[in-house]
Design a protein around this motif. Structure first.
Motif, PDB file in Angstrom:
ATOM      1  N   LEU A 213      -1.357  -8.139  -6.967  1.00  0.00           N
ATOM      2  CA  LEU A 213      -0.629  -9.124  -6.162  1.00  0.00           C
ATOM      3  C   LEU A 213       0.180  -8.427  -5.074  1.00  0.00           C
ATOM      4  CD1 LEU A 213       0.570 -11.352  -9.122  1.00  0.00           C
ATOM      5  CD2 LEU A 213      -1.180 -11.936  -7.418  1.00  0.00           C
ATOM      6  N   PRO A 214       0.393  -9.085  -3.936  1.00  0.00           N
ATOM      7  CA  PRO A 214       1.138  -8.450  -2.849  1.00  0.00           C
ATOM      8  C   PRO A 214       2.628  -8.332  -3.169  1.00  0.00           C
ATOM      9  CG  PRO A 214       0.644 -10.719  -2.280  1.00  0.00           C
ATOM     10  CD  PRO A 214      -0.069 -10.431  -3.570  1.00  0.00           C
ATOM     11  N   VAL A 215       3.214  -7.246  -2.652  1.00  0.00           N
ATOM     12  CA  VAL A 215       4.630  -6.957  -2.863  1.00  0.00           C
ATOM     13  C   VAL A 215       5.238  -6.589  -1.515  1.00  0.00           C
ATOM     14  CG1 VAL A 215       6.275  -5.399  -3.995  1.00  0.00           C
ATOM     15  CG2 VAL A 215       4.241  -6.185  -5.237  1.00  0.00           C
ATOM     16  N   ALA A 216       6.468  -7.054  -1.268  1.00  0.00           N
ATOM     17  CA  ALA A 216       7.205  -6.712  -0.056  1.00  0.00           C
ATOM     18  C   ALA A 216       8.579  -6.190  -0.460  1.00  0.00           C
ATOM     19  CB  ALA A 216       7.336  -7.933   0.849  1.00  0.00           C
ATOM     20  N   ALA A 217       8.990  -5.066   0.147  1.00  0.00           N
ATOM     21  CA  ALA A 217      10.276  -4.450  -0.186  1.00  0.00           C
ATOM     22  C   ALA A 217      10.961  -3.988   1.091  1.00  0.00           C
ATOM     23  CB  ALA A 217      10.064  -3.262  -1.124  1.00  0.00           C
TER      24      ALA A 217
END
Length: 183
Positions: A100-104
């Motif tokens: 799944l995509p992750v943004a940080a």
């Protein structure tokens, strides 16, 4: 798409929570505030207390399976706390395991380092995390926003609050493309 926003009970940089949250809502997504305990989280404007926000789901009682993506806001205290909480670290790792995509943004990369998911990836963050990322096997770059497609999922990272506009546009685009690819 349901998007998890993972924060510690206190210490999240408010603008790094609220700007991406509003962007997600405007794009038709359902942001969900996830923390390590029920109640409310305390946001900050740098070192000064800001607003409180109600926790909607608790790590250990929810899983990546019920979300389409994960956003990790920064602030120094937020990821410093999360990286010491084994359930929070496992929750983050689960997004990577599921592709799944992750943004940080900003200091949030500390949580990624602790979850052992930066090896072989290229990412950006607040500059003081450069050595931590390199020591964890990642490549640090000084860019406004970076997309890394290493492995089965996409990782979007950004440096600081000044980069929020580009961060929000990029993670929303990446999450939307990922969602369409999995349909």
């Amino acid at each position: 798409m349901r998007i998890a926003f993972l924060t510690a009970p206190e210490g999240v940089e408010q603008i790094e929570l609220t700007d991406p949250w509003r962007a997600a809502v405007a794009a038709g997504h359902e942001p969900v505030l996830v923390s390590t305990r029920p109640g409310a989280i305390q946001a900050f404007h740098h070192l000064d207390k800001a607003e409180k926000f109600p926790v909607q789901e608790v790590v250990g009682e929810t899983s990546a399976e019920s979300f389409g993506g994960l956003v990790l806001p920064g602030g120094v205290a937020n990821p410093d706390y999360l990286r010491t909480n084994r359930k929070a670290v496992a929750f983050v790792r689960d997004f990577f395991d599921r592709g799944l995509p992750v943004a940080a943004i900003c200091h949030a990369a500390w949580t990624l380092v602790e979850a052992d998911v930066v090896r072989g990836r290229v990412l950006t963050s607040w500059p003081s995390l450069r050595t931590d990322i390199r020591n964890a096997g990642g490549t640090w770059v000084d860019e406004q926003v970076r997309i890394c497609d290493h492995g089965p999922n996409r990782l979007v990272t950004s440096r600081r609050p000044d980069d929020l506009k580009a961060f929000c546009e990029t993670f929303l685009d990446v999450f939307a493309r990922t969602s369409k690819e999995t349909v």
